[in-house]
Scaffold this motif. Sequence first.
Motif, PDB file in Angstrom:
ATOM      1  N   GLU A 182      37.950  47.550  57.083  1.00 31.53           N
ATOM      2  CA  GLU A 182      37.523  47.623  55.692  1.00 31.53           C
ATOM      3  C   GLU A 182      38.566  48.351  54.842  1.00 31.53           C
ATOM      4  O   GLU A 182      38.819  47.966  53.686  1.00 31.53           O
ATOM      5  N   GLU A 183      39.167  49.379  55.375  1.00 34.45           N
ATOM      6  CA  GLU A 183      40.210  50.095  54.649  1.00 34.45           C
ATOM      7  C   GLU A 183      41.398  49.163  54.363  1.00 34.45           C
ATOM      8  O   GLU A 183      41.979  49.168  53.258  1.00 34.45           O
ATOM      9  N   ILE A 184      41.746  48.353  55.364  1.00 30.80           N
ATOM     10  CA  ILE A 184      42.848  47.412  55.165  1.00 30.80           C
ATOM     11  C   ILE A 184      42.488  46.404  54.079  1.00 30.80           C
ATOM     12  O   ILE A 184      43.304  46.082  53.194  1.00 30.80           O
ATOM     13  N   ALA A 185      41.282  45.878  54.125  1.00 30.40           N
ATOM     14  CA  ALA A 185      40.872  44.879  53.129  1.00 30.40           C
ATOM     15  C   ALA A 185      40.854  45.475  51.736  1.00 30.40           C
ATOM     16  O   ALA A 185      41.298  44.839  50.758  1.00 30.40           O
ATOM     17  N   VAL A 186      40.373  46.685  51.592  1.00 30.41           N
ATOM     18  CA  VAL A 186      40.333  47.334  50.271  1.00 30.41           C
ATOM     19  C   VAL A 186      41.756  47.558  49.758  1.00 30.41           C
ATOM     20  O   VAL A 186      42.067  47.312  48.572  1.00 30.41           O
ATOM     21  N   GLY A 187      42.626  47.991  50.634  1.00 31.97           N
ATOM     22  CA  GLY A 187      44.000  48.253  50.204  1.00 31.97           C
ATOM     23  C   GLY A 187      44.758  47.001  49.836  1.00 31.97           C
ATOM     24  O   GLY A 187      45.532  46.986  48.859  1.00 31.97           O
ATOM     25  N   GLN A 188      44.569  45.914  50.570  1.00 35.59           N
ATOM     26  CA  GLN A 188      45.329  44.703  50.316  1.00 35.59           C
ATOM     27  C   GLN A 188      44.689  43.814  49.251  1.00 35.59           C
ATOM     28  O   GLN A 188      45.304  42.850  48.798  1.00 35.59           O
ATOM     29  N   ALA A 189      43.472  44.131  48.857  1.00 39.13           N
ATOM     30  CA  ALA A 189      42.843  43.355  47.787  1.00 39.13           C
ATOM     31  C   ALA A 189      43.199  43.877  46.403  1.00 39.13           C
ATOM     32  O   ALA A 189      42.858  43.263  45.397  1.00 39.13           O
ATOM     33  N   ASP A 191      45.733  45.109  43.211  1.00 37.19           N
ATOM     34  CA  ASP A 191      46.895  44.491  42.574  1.00 37.19           C
ATOM     35  C   ASP A 191      48.198  45.168  42.973  1.00 37.19           C
ATOM     36  O   ASP A 191      49.291  44.624  42.747  1.00 37.19           O
ATOM     37  N   THR A 192      48.126  46.337  43.565  1.00 29.12           N
ATOM     38  CA  THR A 192      49.343  47.050  43.959  1.00 29.12           C
ATOM     39  C   THR A 192      49.936  46.516  45.250  1.00 29.12           C
ATOM     40  O   THR A 192      51.068  46.861  45.602  1.00 29.12           O
ATOM     41  N   SER A 193      49.197  45.745  46.000  1.00 26.04           N
ATOM     42  CA  SER A 193      49.710  45.189  47.247  1.00 26.04           C
ATOM     43  C   SER A 193      50.557  43.958  46.974  1.00 26.04           C
ATOM     44  O   SER A 193      50.452  43.331  45.917  1.00 26.04           O
ATOM     45  N   SER A 194      51.341  43.624  47.971  1.00 29.82           N
ATOM     46  CA  SER A 194      52.226  42.475  47.838  1.00 29.82           C
ATOM     47  C   SER A 194      52.132  41.630  49.091  1.00 29.82           C
ATOM     48  O   SER A 194      51.459  41.980  50.071  1.00 29.82           O
ATOM     49  N   SER A 195      52.863  40.537  49.076  1.00 32.43           N
ATOM     50  CA  SER A 195      52.865  39.648  50.247  1.00 32.43           C
ATOM     51  C   SER A 195      53.423  40.359  51.467  1.00 32.43           C
ATOM     52  O   SER A 195      52.959  40.158  52.603  1.00 32.43           O
ATOM     53  N   ASP A 308      47.630  35.248  52.335  1.00 36.25           N
ATOM     54  CA  ASP A 308      47.988  36.019  51.139  1.00 36.25           C
ATOM     55  C   ASP A 308      47.049  35.676  49.990  1.00 36.25           C
ATOM     56  O   ASP A 308      47.452  35.542  48.829  1.00 36.25           O
ATOM     57  N   ASP A 309      45.763  35.582  50.341  1.00 33.35           N
ATOM     58  CA  ASP A 309      44.743  35.193  49.367  1.00 33.35           C
ATOM     59  C   ASP A 309      43.895  36.430  49.055  1.00 33.35           C
ATOM     60  O   ASP A 309      43.122  36.919  49.884  1.00 33.35           O
ATOM     61  N   THR A 310      44.030  36.941  47.837  1.00 35.71           N
ATOM     62  CA  THR A 310      43.316  38.157  47.442  1.00 35.71           C
ATOM     63  C   THR A 310      41.817  37.934  47.426  1.00 35.71           C
ATOM     64  O   THR A 310      41.030  38.799  47.866  1.00 35.71           O
TER      65      THR A 310
END
Length: 401
Positions: A182-189, A191-195, A308-310
């Motif tokens: 869940e932490e990974i999903a929150v972080g990668q969802a 706008d600051t994350s990238s491909s 890479d689908d938000t």
Amino acid sequence: MPSEAAARASAESRVLADTMRADTNQGTGANRGAGKLTAEPQPADVKPPGSTRHPFLSRQNFLNSRSGGTFRYSNSERSSQLLNYPVFTNSMRITNQTLTSRSLRALNENLRLMADAQERAATGKRLRQASDDPAAASEVMRIDSSLRAVERYRRNVDSVRGRVGAEESVLDQLTALLNRAEEIAVGQASDTSSSATRLAAKLEADSLLQYAITLGNTRFGDEYLFGGYHTDAAPFNPTADLNQAPARDLYLSADPQNPGSKREPVGNPEIVIAPGFTMEVNHNGSQVFLDTGVLEALHTLTQALESDDTNAIRASMGTIQGSFASLQEHYGSVGARSNQLDITESSILSLKANLQAHRSGLADAPFDEAVTELAARQSSYQAALLATSRVLNLSITDYLR
């Protein structure tokens, strides 16, 4: 001795005189007309003839006595009865051999009782063989059977407790995996994350999924904990192709009995932990890993990160949270079983203590009672030895002067 000879001669003279007087009376016809001969009254110390022939009766007198008639003594018979017929009394002669054998029997019995008391004091056992107390021996056998059953129940409780503890440990680790996912999903969802960050996060998510499959193949002893009814083979395939789309049977191992098909780990083995009470040992792999959606949620996250689908990443968050809620239900079930095991174990230990106390009262000898009995037996044996030594040392020569 002269006096004894004189007495014998005087007695013979009296017998002869009485006999002659009886013959004279018969000759004068004093006793005629009866058709029978009448004997003089017997002396006081002469026993009358009974149902067997008396040793001092003639044959004719014996026949007369058997037919109910009177009998007559000859002079020699009357003399023999007066002078030689023994005097019988109710007393019995005790010989030295009889006295010795009785004394030895009494000593041996006292010695046996003392040996038994000594063995009870040394071993602490009152019941050494069934013949000592058949009723108590039967009760002890029944208690021993109950104790063996209680011991089996205790071992079963320990086995279930071990499985419950192992399952709880797996649930803890799965919870930690879902929290990290869940932490990974929150972080990668965000706008600051990238491909690039999502690709790196995918590698971690893949490792989480692979570790979850490994947890599904956890072993408890020689058995697979989550194998259900088939604990002899791994329920999940550690080499499954995770590049495919998430599916329930994607993670399962092949069925060795049906080539080309998968075998789902179903079934909940039960074990008896108390008389008339059974308990499921643990949940199976389908309940923990498939029904809760843990593997599918982690797999969905890896697929979303790879694409890479938000939006897909945000959707996987809901799946992860649903799996987490399902795991909490299993936590509650595991906690309830753990409490039930504690109560059952307490009852088993209490029952075992009561049975052991009852058995000890039947089969064991209290130390103080055993020692007291031994001292009493020793005193009795010593007294018997002292009395026997005094009696057997007596002899007629002790009174000859």
